[in-house]
Write an enzyme that holds these catalytic residues in place. Sequence first.
Site, PDB file in Angstrom:
ATOM      1  N   TYR A 150       7.200   5.433  -4.457  1.00  0.00           N
ATOM      2  CA  TYR A 150       6.128   6.092  -5.221  1.00  0.00           C
ATOM      3  C   TYR A 150       6.616   6.851  -6.455  1.00  0.00           C
ATOM      4  O   TYR A 150       5.819   7.462  -7.155  1.00  0.00           O
ATOM      5  CB  TYR A 150       5.272   6.974  -4.291  1.00  0.00           C
ATOM      6  CG  TYR A 150       4.581   6.120  -3.258  1.00  0.00           C
ATOM      7  CD1 TYR A 150       3.413   5.428  -3.559  1.00  0.00           C
ATOM      8  CD2 TYR A 150       5.141   5.927  -1.987  1.00  0.00           C
ATOM      9  CE1 TYR A 150       2.794   4.603  -2.632  1.00  0.00           C
ATOM     10  CE2 TYR A 150       4.533   5.108  -1.052  1.00  0.00           C
ATOM     11  CZ  TYR A 150       3.359   4.450  -1.377  1.00  0.00           C
ATOM     12  OH  TYR A 150       2.757   3.619  -0.456  1.00  0.00           O
ATOM     13  N   ILE A 288       8.413  -3.162   7.503  1.00  0.00           N
ATOM     14  CA  ILE A 288       8.054  -4.565   7.266  1.00  0.00           C
ATOM     15  C   ILE A 288       6.611  -4.595   6.767  1.00  0.00           C
ATOM     16  O   ILE A 288       5.707  -4.071   7.389  1.00  0.00           O
ATOM     17  CB  ILE A 288       8.343  -5.480   8.477  1.00  0.00           C
ATOM     18  CG1 ILE A 288       7.584  -5.088   9.734  1.00  0.00           C
ATOM     19  CG2 ILE A 288       9.843  -5.533   8.766  1.00  0.00           C
ATOM     20  CD1 ILE A 288       7.706  -6.140  10.871  1.00  0.00           C
ATOM     21  N   ASP A 289       6.443  -5.197   5.593  1.00  0.00           N
ATOM     22  CA  ASP A 289       5.232  -5.022   4.788  1.00  0.00           C
ATOM     23  C   ASP A 289       4.553  -6.374   4.532  1.00  0.00           C
ATOM     24  O   ASP A 289       5.184  -7.428   4.679  1.00  0.00           O
ATOM     25  CB  ASP A 289       5.654  -4.370   3.463  1.00  0.00           C
ATOM     26  CG  ASP A 289       4.507  -3.667   2.758  1.00  0.00           C
ATOM     27  OD1 ASP A 289       3.359  -3.759   3.208  1.00  0.00           O
ATOM     28  OD2 ASP A 289       4.783  -3.017   1.724  1.00  0.00           O
ATOM     29  N   ASP A 348      -2.274   2.625  -0.137  1.00  0.00           N
ATOM     30  CA  ASP A 348      -1.184   3.423  -0.716  1.00  0.00           C
ATOM     31  C   ASP A 348      -1.701   4.707  -1.352  1.00  0.00           C
ATOM     32  O   ASP A 348      -2.758   4.720  -1.981  1.00  0.00           O
ATOM     33  CB  ASP A 348      -0.478   2.631  -1.828  1.00  0.00           C
ATOM     34  CG  ASP A 348       0.322   1.464  -1.290  1.00  0.00           C
ATOM     35  OD1 ASP A 348       0.162   1.105  -0.112  1.00  0.00           O
ATOM     36  OD2 ASP A 348       1.119   0.910  -2.066  1.00  0.00           O
TER      37      ASP A 348
HETATM   38  C1  9PG Z   1       5.904  -2.409  -2.401  1.00  0.00           C
HETATM   39  C2  9PG Z   1       4.707  -1.642  -1.902  1.00  0.00           C
HETATM   40  C3  9PG Z   1       5.090  -0.373  -1.119  1.00  0.00           C
HETATM   41  C4  9PG Z   1       3.846   0.238  -0.501  1.00  0.00           C
HETATM   42  C5  9PG Z   1       3.137  -0.794   0.357  1.00  0.00           C
HETATM   43  C6  9PG Z   1       2.777  -2.013  -0.495  1.00  0.00           C
HETATM   44  O1  9PG Z   1      -1.784  -5.950  -4.265  1.00  0.00           O
HETATM   45  N1  9PG Z   1      -2.086  -5.068  -3.461  1.00  0.00           N
HETATM   46  O2  9PG Z   1      -3.260  -4.926  -3.129  1.00  0.00           O
HETATM   47  C7  9PG Z   1      -1.067  -4.192  -2.949  1.00  0.00           C
HETATM   48  C8  9PG Z   1      -1.351  -3.323  -1.900  1.00  0.00           C
HETATM   49  C9  9PG Z   1      -0.354  -2.470  -1.410  1.00  0.00           C
HETATM   50  C10 9PG Z   1       0.894  -2.506  -1.953  1.00  0.00           C
HETATM   51  C11 9PG Z   1       1.190  -3.366  -2.983  1.00  0.00           C
HETATM   52  C12 9PG Z   1       0.198  -4.219  -3.481  1.00  0.00           C
HETATM   53  O3  9PG Z   1       1.864  -1.632  -1.489  1.00  0.00           O
HETATM   54  O4  9PG Z   1       1.992  -0.274   0.958  1.00  0.00           O
HETATM   55  O5  9PG Z   1       4.175   1.372   0.287  1.00  0.00           O
HETATM   56  O6  9PG Z   1       6.025  -0.679  -0.112  1.00  0.00           O
HETATM   57  O7  9PG Z   1       3.958  -2.543  -1.092  1.00  0.00           O
HETATM   58  O8  9PG Z   1       5.525  -3.510  -3.152  1.00  0.00           O
END
Ligand code: 9PG
Length: 445
Positions: A150, A288-289, A348
Amino acid sequence: MRTVAEICVDPDAATVHEQGWQSWSPSTGYRIGELPHRWVDPTHRTVCYRAESDPAPDVYNGEGLLAVDPGDGGPVTVIAAAAPTTEVPTIRASYLDGRVIVSANGDVVVRIDDGPSGVQGAYARWADQVVRDLSVTAPEPAPTTWCSWYQYFTLVTETDVDLNLGLMKDLDLPIDVVQVDDGYQAEIGDWLIPSGRFANVPELFKRITDQGRRAGIWTAPFLVGARSKTFAEHPDWLVRDDDGEPTSAGHNWNQDLFALDTTHPEAVDYLRQVFTTFSEWGIDFHKIDFIYAAALPGRRHENATPIEAYRQGVELIRSHIGNSHLLGCGAPQLPSIGLFDSMRVSADIAPEYQPGNGDLSQPSQRGAALNGASRAFQHGRFWINDPDCVIARPDVERRQEWAEHVARFGGLRGSSDGLDQLDDWGLETTRRLLSADVAKYFVKT
Ligand code: 9PG
């Protein structure tokens, strides 16, 4: 869809509570007639909502969980997936002539709950029953973290992480884990190839552990980006549509995204190699995302349902990381029960209070706070809730409110400012939030 409940309500006071599919899906309660939060840009439908569920704009929609408070002092009705780790039916609700009519496309239980604490209390009592039925063990308090995202986003450098490592030592901050987020890797899907901003990733993690802290890493293990080497070399590892084309897992980082088939033996082997290597680097905290990708509908090597494929994928990672801490993000919530130590329950956080395009699945304090409150019942039951990181630097809008939200709802406590950006208030707030004895925040009914 078949009707599963008809509930008499006071139309001026009743609320319908939706629970969305995954971490980022807006989840909250609405007065009758109030329009629910939905995607603005259709690409976010796959990335932040449930791709295969397309409710009309004026129909309330829960993915496996929805509640109705009749507004007349009567009991709350909870409608929930009968087997939430196996099948997550879509549950829809509409108001008609003094009643809320609820329908579902799979097996649900309907619980009439007249216990205390309204909808949160009713959800909590349902969750208590779920963890009993599934023999889920109560989670341990999570370690505190510093996360690179962030402040630095994808442009993070090795030098940025070293700078903060030095500052957290000088400032004597109670940070257990230094978690390097998105940006250390060359591409989405190429986890073992460093980006140009990192000279030596394993050496960086060694400096973290040498300082007596734990090393944490971010991956989106079930995503494969169109620009990646993995995509170019292994098209056969992808989940496919009925017409044989790779299933879309959405769009982000200026590229199309696809889903890794967690039932494909070579993809399984690749994940083993990635997570075993991370363990060798001393990493024992994994965020893990974008893991919704493994649960997308489509054709796979093995004949598994999307939720089976998803759980197999997470269990596979688990089996290669020993006792490391596992934090889920962008994760289907109910299919994740019993698999995680902690779980992002919200969109986020961002320095802005409102999301840019009005979609509450997108980064904003408003969206993050919405889900942190409506998913409080999950905390201490399914896992430790992660309300997202503390950001406390002066350019964060309404930063006191965000700190209060984390103080109230935070199980996982992380800081994600460049520590050189903090003024006195930001530093003291960060210290206070990371120092709290969070075990006492477990919600009990
Ligand atoms: C890294 C991030 C951070 C963050 C996660 C995630 O495109 N979108 O809608 C979108 C949603 C969430 C997002 C990124 C893109 O954030 O929550 O903490 O790790 O990935 O890329």
